[in-house]
Write an enzyme that holds these catalytic residues in place. Structure first.
Site, PDB file in Angstrom:
ATOM      1  N   LYS A 168      71.742  21.769  42.187  1.00 43.76           N
ATOM      2  CA  LYS A 168      70.313  21.944  42.481  1.00 43.76           C
ATOM      3  C   LYS A 168      69.493  21.038  41.567  1.00 43.76           C
ATOM      4  O   LYS A 168      69.615  21.102  40.341  1.00 43.76           O
ATOM      5  CB  LYS A 168      69.906  23.404  42.221  1.00 43.76           C
TER       6      LYS A 168
HETATM    7  C1  E4P Z   1      66.742  29.781  45.576  1.00 44.75           C
HETATM    8  O1  E4P Z   1      67.666  29.004  45.552  1.00 44.75           O
HETATM    9  C2  E4P Z   1      66.225  30.508  44.406  1.00 44.75           C
HETATM   10  O2  E4P Z   1      67.308  30.907  43.606  1.00 44.75           O
HETATM   11  C3  E4P Z   1      65.482  31.777  44.741  1.00 44.75           C
HETATM   12  O3  E4P Z   1      65.420  31.996  46.121  1.00 44.75           O
HETATM   13  C4  E4P Z   1      64.218  31.981  43.993  1.00 44.75           C
HETATM   14  O4  E4P Z   1      63.621  33.168  44.411  1.00 44.75           O
HETATM   15  P1  E4P Z   1      62.479  33.926  43.595  1.00 44.75           P
HETATM   16  O5  E4P Z   1      61.167  33.349  43.965  1.00 44.75           O
HETATM   17  O6  E4P Z   1      62.606  35.369  44.044  1.00 44.75           O
HETATM   18  O7  E4P Z   1      62.807  33.744  42.133  1.00 44.75           O
END
Ligand code: E4P
Length: 216
Positions: free
Chosen positions: A84
């Site tokens: 990522k």
């Molecule tokens: C996606 O890859 C992220 O890990 C995640 O969906 C973030 O979500 P949040 O806004 O609940 O932290």
């Protein structure tokens, strides 16, 4: 639409894996830190050994050089890792460099069609649009997901769209209707997706009726 699990919790991943419908996992540094360990590599390797599909793992540094270097290291931990990289200009440069080396990237922290489009042009395998955080800020996150899906289809871009930051089951319904390739969902939301009170009532009634006749 595929379902990824959005967690770094090993118990949740093991439980969800038994359902046979989880195609991958997304993690982030906040989710890993919630598990109370600083051994990033160990947690990631364990997740990769449970789920054979793509496991998204975020870089922990800033700057193109540092991100690219760390992404290469992280991707060497297991064959199913997707790195990522955040949707910044440095992240874009890193994504292009990694894509040239055939390292899969999840271009993350996307909040706009423009960011997602640039990620796709850079060769990202996935772009993650953070629906819940956009909703929190007074926007309609799912409309952005739909726009991205439509534009990628129009230009025949192979990058897959992940609806991320999912907060409730209605987000999953909306993501599917918007044509998202993937929704990455927390374990709690996954469990809510299968839940319906009429199903519970129906099961109780069927079994009750059967017991009555079978005792006669
Ligand atoms: C996606 O890859 C992220 O890990 C995640 O969906 C973030 O979500 P949040 O806004 O609940 O932290």
């Amino acid at each position: 639409m595929q379902i990824f699990l959005d967690t770094a919790n090993i118990d949740q991943i093991r439980q969800a894996a038994k359902l046979g419908i989880i195609s991958g996992v997304t993690t982030n540094p906040s989710l890993v830190s919630k598990e109370g360990t600083a051994d990033y590599e160990a947690v990631v390797k364990e997740i990769c050994s449970i789920i054979p599909g793509p496991i998204s793992v975020e870089v922990l540094v800033e700057g193109t050089q540092a991100m690219t270097q760390q992404a290469k290291l992280i991707s060497s931990w297991a064959p199913n890792i997707v790195v990522k990289i955040p949707a910044t200009s440095d992240g874009l440069e890193a994504t292009s460099a990694l894509a040239r080396e055939k390292i899969k990237v999840n271009f993350t922290l996307c909040f706009s069609l423009n960011q997602a489009l640039l990620g796709a042009l850079a060769g990202a395998t996935y772009v993650s649009l953070f629906v819940g955080r956009l909703d929190d800020a007074g926007h309609n996150g799912m409309e952005v997901v739909k726009d991205i899906v439509d534009v990628f289809a129009h230009y025949q871009l192979a990058t897959q769209v992940i609806a991320a930051s999912i907060r409730h089951p209605q987000h999953c319904v909306a993501a599917a209707k918007a044509g998202a390739h993937i929704a990455t969902v927390p374990y709690k939301v996954l469990m809510q997706m299968i839940q319906h009170p009429l199903t519970d009532v129906g099961v109780t009634r069927f079994l009750g009726d059967w017991q009555r006749i079978s005792k006669q």
